[in-house]
Design an enzyme around this catalytic site. Sequence first.
Site: not given
Ligand code: ADP
Length: 501
Positions: A307, A198, A405, A252, A273
Amino acid sequence: MAAAPKVEIAAQGAKSPRTLEFLKSGPKNLLINGKWVPAKSGKTFESINPANEEVLALVAEGGKEDIDEAVKAARAAFEEGPWSKLRPHDRTKYLLKVADLIERNREELAELSSLDNGAPIMGGQGLVTAANELFTYFAGWPTKIYGETSPSAPDMFNYTLREPIGVCGQIIPWNGPLMSASNKLAHALSTGNTVVLKPAEQACLVVLRLGELLMEAGIPEGVVNIVPGFGPVAGAALSNHPDVDKVAFTGSTTTGKEILKASVATLKHVSLELGGKSPHIIFADSDLEGALNYAAMGIFGNTGQACIAGSRIFVQEKVHDQFVEGLVNKAKQHKLGAQFEAGTTMGPVVSKVQHQRVLGYINAGKQEGAHTAIGGGPGPQPRGFFVQPTVFTGVRNDMKIAREEIFGPVAAVLPFKDENDAVFQGNDTTYGLAAGIWTRDISRAHKVARKLKAGMVWINCYMVLDFAMPFGGYKQSGQGREFSNHSIDMYTQVKSVFVKL
Ligand code: ADP
């Protein structure tokens, strides 16, 4: 029904006709079981160029049902399909073919990568090189994943097999999507796993193009499935899916914790990561010109969206003012602009949400009493998510801009007294991804490297990556190591076989 995007305007200045062709060829679909299909819900979302806020393409919005289909396909490809029955040599050939196709489509991939997240085209080019090298590096592994024979009783013959884990759900961020996707896929495929990937909703076009190249390379159907969609829907469906054996996540720390929680119900393997707030420590005896170049690159490179950004720059008191002056000059030299504009050295941040987030941190820095040495606001462009490269001085380690961050071009400069102070302040963070040390004193360099709690330490350089070296974080920066021999353990499991003679 959303209007068709005005691609020429959105992709302003892209040179490769193939880039425009790809963007124009209708809504981008999901790759499931070797076929490009719309989302079951029929929904699409807009992929936006962060430099001008125009729509580049509509993308099928994967949901839970699509993730189910993709997992089913990955399961079938793993259990019955050709992937698990291939000789390791043949997996190598597939990976080399992908590496070759990446190189042959360099211009288009670089452009799509830059359009996706706003990085100047040089940045896009760099990611194509990294993607090619990732597939090449991991192509070497299939024939080198050994089991072992173990000392055992005279009437026993005991050995181990190192086997793939199964169906891997891989969730990636938007800051370098081509490299992130290549990284995750190369790990999983070289070790014999199958994948549902994804990509991030903000930057998935280049990942979908990579999917086309995987198909062109002949990767069998179902082995790689790509389902764009939103994190809390498609991402959560993948990380909660009972038939997914492993989740590999980059993003994140907050989302990483959600992923780990989701793994509990079926005890999935998880590798994470995550974020960082990495200390970049400059001692007074260092090569200051070199330190300045790397410190500036470490926080302004990719608009600070890394990161491993060196976002807390610790400078020994004696050279503090001189260093700040140099860093401000480096910031001044940046030219904010769109991907293909001549002279652009810094692009926008990826989205409106990130724009507001980064500007919010800048305001927090000002409110907490840090001094803005340069920058401190949005870019001058009327459209696009630009942020001025910003240097804060007078920062204390307990300020929000030193603890959280930011993921933007915002440097926090903090003075330190001596070695102990540098180590104490450097480690005073919940993160532990990376660290940099600048000094001409060789024994101090190695001593400090040992004392810093970080997964990667760079001495007299910064942000150097080598896929033969492990990559990952201490503390809340992650679990597990990518790249190198260490990553093979993360994508395989060991079976002990006992034979009575
Ligand atoms: P940012 O806040 O910098 O966009 P995220 O960690 O939210 O960083 O996003 C990194 C990836 O995690 C993206 O592909 C995002 O769609 C996905 N993501 C965000 N929230 C969720 C969740 N609750 N479960 C699984 N994947 C998620």
